[in-house]
Write an enzyme that holds these catalytic residues in place. Structure first.
Site, mmCIF file in Angstrom:
data_model
loop_
_atom_site.group_PDB
_atom_site.id
_atom_site.type_symbol
_atom_site.label_atom_id
_atom_site.label_comp_id
_atom_site.label_asym_id
_atom_site.label_seq_id
_atom_site.Cartn_x
_atom_site.Cartn_y
_atom_site.Cartn_z
ATOM 1 N N LYS A 13 0.813 -1.230 0.000
ATOM 2 C CA LYS A 13 0.000 0.000 0.000
ATOM 3 C C LYS A 13 0.841 1.273 0.000
ATOM 4 C CE LYS A 13 -3.230 -2.849 -0.247
ATOM 5 N NZ LYS A 13 -3.669 -3.207 -1.603
ATOM 6 N N GLU A 53 -2.402 8.388 7.895
ATOM 7 C CA GLU A 53 -3.100 9.316 6.995
ATOM 8 C C GLU A 53 -4.085 10.166 7.787
ATOM 9 O OE1 GLU A 53 -5.199 6.913 4.139
ATOM 10 O OE2 GLU A 53 -3.479 6.813 2.790
ATOM 11 N N LYS A 54 -4.417 11.291 7.224
ATOM 12 C CA LYS A 54 -5.543 12.090 7.709
ATOM 13 C C LYS A 54 -6.781 11.191 7.611
ATOM 14 C CE LYS A 54 -7.744 15.986 8.617
ATOM 15 N NZ LYS A 54 -7.446 16.612 9.931
ATOM 16 N N TYR A 55 -7.607 11.134 8.653
ATOM 17 C CA TYR A 55 -8.827 10.317 8.616
ATOM 18 C C TYR A 55 -9.977 11.141 8.050
ATOM 19 C CZ TYR A 55 -12.794 7.481 10.081
ATOM 20 O OH TYR A 55 -13.950 6.740 10.090
ATOM 21 N N ARG A 81 -7.180 -6.372 -10.638
ATOM 22 C CA ARG A 81 -7.992 -7.501 -11.131
ATOM 23 C C ARG A 81 -9.305 -6.984 -11.712
ATOM 24 N NH1 ARG A 81 -8.996 -6.897 -5.624
ATOM 25 N NH2 ARG A 81 -11.165 -6.353 -5.268
ATOM 26 N N HIS A 132 -16.519 -3.884 5.308
ATOM 27 C CA HIS A 132 -15.673 -3.881 4.118
ATOM 28 C C HIS A 132 -16.149 -4.849 3.043
ATOM 29 C CE1 HIS A 132 -13.216 -1.144 6.324
ATOM 30 N NE2 HIS A 132 -13.078 -2.014 7.297
HETATM 31 C C1 MV4 Z 1 -9.701 5.412 5.062
HETATM 32 C C2 MV4 Z 1 -10.891 5.906 5.687
HETATM 33 C C3 MV4 Z 1 -10.876 7.206 6.120
HETATM 34 N N1 MV4 Z 1 -9.764 7.963 5.981
HETATM 35 N N2 MV4 Z 1 -8.634 6.207 4.947
HETATM 36 C C4 MV4 Z 1 -11.178 0.899 4.556
HETATM 37 C C5 MV4 Z 1 -10.595 -0.208 3.756
HETATM 38 C C6 MV4 Z 1 -9.430 0.345 3.018
HETATM 39 N N3 MV4 Z 1 -9.493 -0.037 1.648
HETATM 40 C C7 MV4 Z 1 -9.500 1.821 3.209
HETATM 41 N N4 MV4 Z 1 -10.512 2.086 4.200
HETATM 42 C C8 MV4 Z 1 -10.693 3.330 4.690
HETATM 43 N N5 MV4 Z 1 -9.631 4.177 4.582
HETATM 44 C C9 MV4 Z 1 -8.678 7.447 5.406
HETATM 45 N N6 MV4 Z 1 -7.578 8.220 5.280
HETATM 46 C C10 MV4 Z 1 -11.986 5.064 5.791
HETATM 47 C C11 MV4 Z 1 -11.889 3.760 5.296
HETATM 48 C C12 MV4 Z 1 -13.102 2.974 5.426
HETATM 49 C C13 MV4 Z 1 -13.813 2.563 4.286
HETATM 50 C C14 MV4 Z 1 -13.388 2.830 3.021
HETATM 51 C C15 MV4 Z 1 -14.098 2.425 1.914
HETATM 52 C C16 MV4 Z 1 -15.288 1.754 2.089
HETATM 53 C C17 MV4 Z 1 -15.753 1.464 3.350
HETATM 54 C C18 MV4 Z 1 -15.024 1.861 4.463
HETATM 55 C C19 MV4 Z 1 -15.508 1.574 5.738
HETATM 56 C C20 MV4 Z 1 -14.792 1.972 6.822
HETATM 57 C C21 MV4 Z 1 -13.591 2.663 6.674
#
Ligand code: MV4
Length: 449
Positions: free
Chosen positions: A116, A200-202, A291, A235
């Site tokens: 990643k 990362e910034k959330y 994919r 997810h």
């Molecule tokens: C994040 C996020 C908020 N901020 N990154 C979840 C799985 C992974 N592929 C990335 N994910 C997330 N990354 C930042 N900087 C929130 C999530 C996330 C999420 C992302 C896509 C679809 C559903 C989700 C459910 C919870 C958290």
């Protein structure tokens, strides 16, 4: 031209690939575990090979077993579907060593996107907007604290080897950071055997928007707009649509152009998906999937293209059969995932299907390997079908979805069908006003938990 393609997968996606092979005049080989001897993909393929016992690790995930099946049948190429070996760089390398074509990108591109941090650095260097955060891995809590203060809370700690949400922890403020950092690291170590993490910034209320891209491996690439997959539970995507109700035409052209350009510069070959979080009008790259995705049919519906056929053609060395100008969005498509699961707990429900009837009519596509009397084995994914509807606009697609769900019969087991009837009663679904947290909040409100 390929004479014979081996499909290293099962269920609806194996059928999906066999269908493309048939239309192209290419012979197909199914592989199966002993649990799948009577499965539909085995019946529909031109030939089949049993590759091992029920557990995936000893059949669908076994590189020697799949390569032996290629040698025995004389297959020229392998289509991996999604899941299983589809993003396994070791497998692709092994095929390359055996002179068998992998229908997908190079092992090198798979490797880059599987890590990643490398994926994010690569995306950034190609002009794709990324989430503000650490440059590379974060070595310890002190470094994490310093970085988080610079980025600003809330922050999220993620596993470098991650995916599917594992090894991911949010820190709302500095008090949470140490626990978040240590927990993410421990989870990453346990799940992936690699404890590297980054910060990362959330983003608090984003949508999940992904851009479908396609490269010819020779520096040419196009995008096929976006899919909105914000409706997820733990997810797992549940409901996907294209185009996104949140994106306008100019925005689509801009982010799509950025993605196509990046993929062209990478020299990427085949289908790919660039995943973004989208909040307040901005896109933030999170990862790239190398994919074909489960939800690819919504893209096929709005563009009228066969993405599997295109994957096969590109793997054969042909140029893309469409230019960017040929790709015009037509209407709206929605996919719902029919899982053998009991709502609201989503516990798996394998068992015998006493009656199956697929919906039909204008704008309806049902991708499934089910048939009357089939017994769903307990060893694999609970996805048993995908219902895809297409309409001239979103309201028409939603009306068609309701109509098609009413026609669909899957008797003998519990499925997620009732979930979709309930969702279609929600004003937010009709207005398109939902974020990645909408579904879990709604489930909690509606059913408790
Ligand atoms: C994040 C996020 C908020 N901020 N990154 C979840 C799985 C992974 N592929 C990335 N994910 C997330 N990354 C930042 N900087 C929130 C999530 C996330 C999420 C992302 C896509 C679809 C559903 C989700 C459910 C919870 C958290």
């Amino acid at each position: 031209m390929f004479d014979k393609i081996l499909i290293a997968n099962r269920g609806e996606i194996a059928l999906r690939v066999i269908r493309a092979c048939r239309e192209m005049g290419i012979r197909s080989v199914a592989v199966h575990s002993t649990a799948d001897a009577d499965a539909m993909h085995v019946r529909m393929a031109d030939e089949s090979v049993c590759i091992g016992p029920p557990p995936s690790a000893r059949s669908y995930l076994s590189i020697p077993a799949v390569i032996s099946a290629c040698e025995i049948t004389g297959a020229d190429a392998v289509h991996p579907g999604y899941g299983f070996l589809s993003e396994n760089a070791t497998f692709v390398q092994a095929l390359e060593d055996h002179g068998i074509t992998f229908i997908g990108p190079s092992s090198e591109h798979i490797r880059i996107m599987g890590d990643k941090i490398t994926a994010k650095e690569t995306a950034k260097s190609l002009g794709i907007p990324v989430v503000p955060g650490s440059e590379g891995g974060v070595p310890d809590v002190a470094a994490a604290r310093q970085l988080a203060a610079e980025i600003g809370y809330p922050v999220i700690v993620k596993a470098t080897a991650g995916g599917g949400g594992r090894g991911m922890k949010v820190a709302k403020s500095e008090e949470d950071l140490e626990v978040a950092f240590r927990t993410a690291r421990a989870e990453a170590k346990a799940a992936f055997g690699n404890d590297e993490v980054y910060i990362e910034k959330y983003l608090q209320r984003p949508r999940h928007i992904e851009i479908q891209v396609f490269g010819d491996g020779k520096g040419n690439a196009v995008h096929l707009a976006e899919r909105d997959c914000s409706l997820q539970r733990r997810h797992q995507k549940v409901f996907e649509e294209a185009p996104s109700p949140a994106i306008g035409e100019a925005e689509r052209a801009r982010i799509g152009g950025i993605c196509a350009n990046a993929v062209a510069r990478l020299g990427y070959s085949g289908a790919g998906t660039i995943e973004f979080l989208y909040e307040d009008g901005e896109f933030y790259f999170i990862e790239m999937n190398t994919r074909l995705q489960v939800e690819h049919p919504v893209t096929e519906a709005i563009f009228g293209v066969d993405l599997v056929r295109e994957q096969i053609r590109v793997a054969e060395g042909y140029p893309l059969s469409f230019t960017q100008d040929d790709l015009v969005v037509n209407g709206h498509a929605i996919e719902v995932r029919i899982n053998a699961e009991k709502v609201p707990g989503f516990s798996p429900c394998p068992g015998r299907i006493t009656q199956y009837h697929a919906p039909g009519g204008l704008g309806v596509r049902m991708d499934s390997a089910l048939f009357d009397g089939y017994t769903i084995p307990p060893y694999y994914d609970s996805l048993i079908g995908k219902l895809i509807v297409h309409g001239r606009d979103r309201p028409e697609a939603l009306a068609r979805l309701r109509r098609a769900l009413n026609e669909l019969i899957v008797d003998g087991i519990d499925t997620t069908i009732p979930l979709f009837h309930a969702l279609l009663a929600e004003p937010d679904i009709h207005s398109g006003d939902y974020s990645i947290h909408w579904l879990e909040k709604w489930l909690a409100r509606k059913f408790g938990s």
